[in-house]
Design a protein around this motif. Structure first.
Motif, PDB file in Angstrom:
ATOM      1  N   GLU A   1     -67.637 -29.492 -70.155  1.00  0.00           N
ATOM      2  CA  GLU A   1     -67.898 -29.504 -68.709  1.00  0.00           C
ATOM      3  C   GLU A   1     -69.321 -29.040 -68.412  1.00  0.00           C
TER       4      GLU A   1
ATOM      5  N   ASN B   1     -63.306 -37.546 -64.703  1.00  0.00           N
ATOM      6  CA  ASN B   1     -62.263 -36.517 -64.846  1.00  0.00           C
ATOM      7  C   ASN B   1     -62.871 -35.132 -65.070  1.00  0.00           C
TER       8      ASN B   1
ATOM      9  N   SER C   1     -64.437 -33.977 -61.816  1.00  0.00           N
ATOM     10  CA  SER C   1     -63.412 -33.573 -60.858  1.00  0.00           C
ATOM     11  C   SER C   1     -62.857 -32.191 -61.206  1.00  0.00           C
ATOM     12  N   GLU C   2     -62.608 -31.976 -62.498  1.00  0.00           N
ATOM     13  CA  GLU C   2     -62.057 -30.705 -62.979  1.00  0.00           C
ATOM     14  C   GLU C   2     -63.029 -29.553 -62.734  1.00  0.00           C
TER      15      GLU C   2
ATOM     16  N   MET D   1     -65.503 -29.423 -60.606  1.00  0.00           N
ATOM     17  CA  MET D   1     -65.724 -29.202 -59.175  1.00  0.00           C
ATOM     18  C   MET D   1     -64.598 -28.350 -58.584  1.00  0.00           C
ATOM     19  N   GLN D   2     -63.370 -28.585 -59.064  1.00  0.00           N
ATOM     20  CA  GLN D   2     -62.236 -27.755 -58.625  1.00  0.00           C
ATOM     21  C   GLN D   2     -62.430 -26.305 -59.059  1.00  0.00           C
ATOM     22  N   LYS D   3     -62.821 -26.123 -60.330  1.00  0.00           N
ATOM     23  CA  LYS D   3     -63.026 -24.772 -60.863  1.00  0.00           C
ATOM     24  C   LYS D   3     -64.086 -24.012 -60.072  1.00  0.00           C
TER      25      LYS D   3
ATOM     26  N   GLU E   1     -64.990 -24.729 -57.023  1.00  0.00           N
ATOM     27  CA  GLU E   1     -64.736 -24.884 -55.580  1.00  0.00           C
ATOM     28  C   GLU E   1     -65.949 -25.515 -54.898  1.00  0.00           C
TER      29      GLU E   1
ATOM     30  N   LYS F   1     -68.085 -28.774 -53.204  1.00  0.00           N
ATOM     31  CA  LYS F   1     -67.833 -29.917 -52.311  1.00  0.00           C
ATOM     32  C   LYS F   1     -68.179 -31.255 -52.991  1.00  0.00           C
TER      33      LYS F   1
ATOM     34  N   ALA G   1     -71.862 -28.407 -57.027  1.00  0.00           N
ATOM     35  CA  ALA G   1     -71.407 -27.851 -58.309  1.00  0.00           C
ATOM     36  C   ALA G   1     -72.600 -27.408 -59.165  1.00  0.00           C
TER      37      ALA G   1
END
Length: 200
Positions: free
Chosen positions: A144, A173, A176-177, A179-181, A183, A185, A190
């Motif tokens: 990542e 993928n 997306s992962e 960006m979630q970690k 938080e 936008k 990120a």
């Protein structure tokens, strides 16, 4: 005699460090450099006991150089001297086997003592930095981090996929992962978050 190479892109700081350390009876600055690639070449050539590295340098950062020293199994030990107290930088430094990590506002007598301790097999981390390691753990996996580093260099999803030998779907993928970690936008957000923490 402790043989030292200094890498620092600000010539005035580099010159002052060299002059002050050369006043110590048991320390000799054998060479210096203004960027990461040059210092890595000199380290391979001269094999100093210790290299003092700044983090922010043109081309390769001090952390990149420390990782290269570890990967190439070079015998030189690394002491990072920096203005940056970011947890991510310290975590990367420790993974790269850095033996000393201190702030630039420390007195040169302290740096000289750290060099002596490190040359004898010791390790030193500025106390004010040591606590940050536990406060701000990097949630990103190595892959990542690589994807985000490429994004920060302005590569498109297709270019990242080609660079890492992955499919575009896999890159999406990962993005997306992470960006979630974080938080975040979007990917720009990120990158900003990860850079501010010192994670890329």
């Amino acid at each position: 005699m402790i043989r030292v190479i200094i890498a620092e892109d600000q010539s005035m700081v580099r010159g002052a460090l060299t002059a002050l350390l050369n006043m110590e009876e048991d320390i000799e600055v054998i060479d210096e450099a203004a960027d990461g690639e040059t210092v890595l070449h000199k380290i391979e050539l001269l094999q100093p006991d210790i290299c003092i590295l700044d983090i922010e340098m043109p081309g390769m950062s001090g952390l990149d150089v420390a990782e290269a020293i570890k990967n190439r199994k070079l015998p030189s030990k690394v002491v990072i001297v920096t203005t940056f107290g970011r947890a991510g930088y310290l975590q990367r430094a420790l993974k790269a086997g850095v033996k000393g990590y201190m702030l630039k506002d420390a007195p040169v007598e302290q740096l000289a003592q750290v060099l002596r301790d490190v040359s004898r097999g010791g390790r030193y981390i500025s106390p004010e930095l040591a606590v940050t390691v536990f406060e701000d753990e990097n949630p990103l996996t190595e892959r990542e981090r690589m994807v985000l580093q490429l994004a920060s260099d302005g590569l498109s999803t297709a270019e990242m996929a080609k660079h890492l030998f992955l499919s575009e779907g896999t890159i999406r993928n990962y993005m997306s992962e992470l960006m979630q970690k974080l938080e975040a936008k979007n990917r720009i957000d990120a990158v900003k978050i990860a850079q501010s923490k010192g994670w890329i």
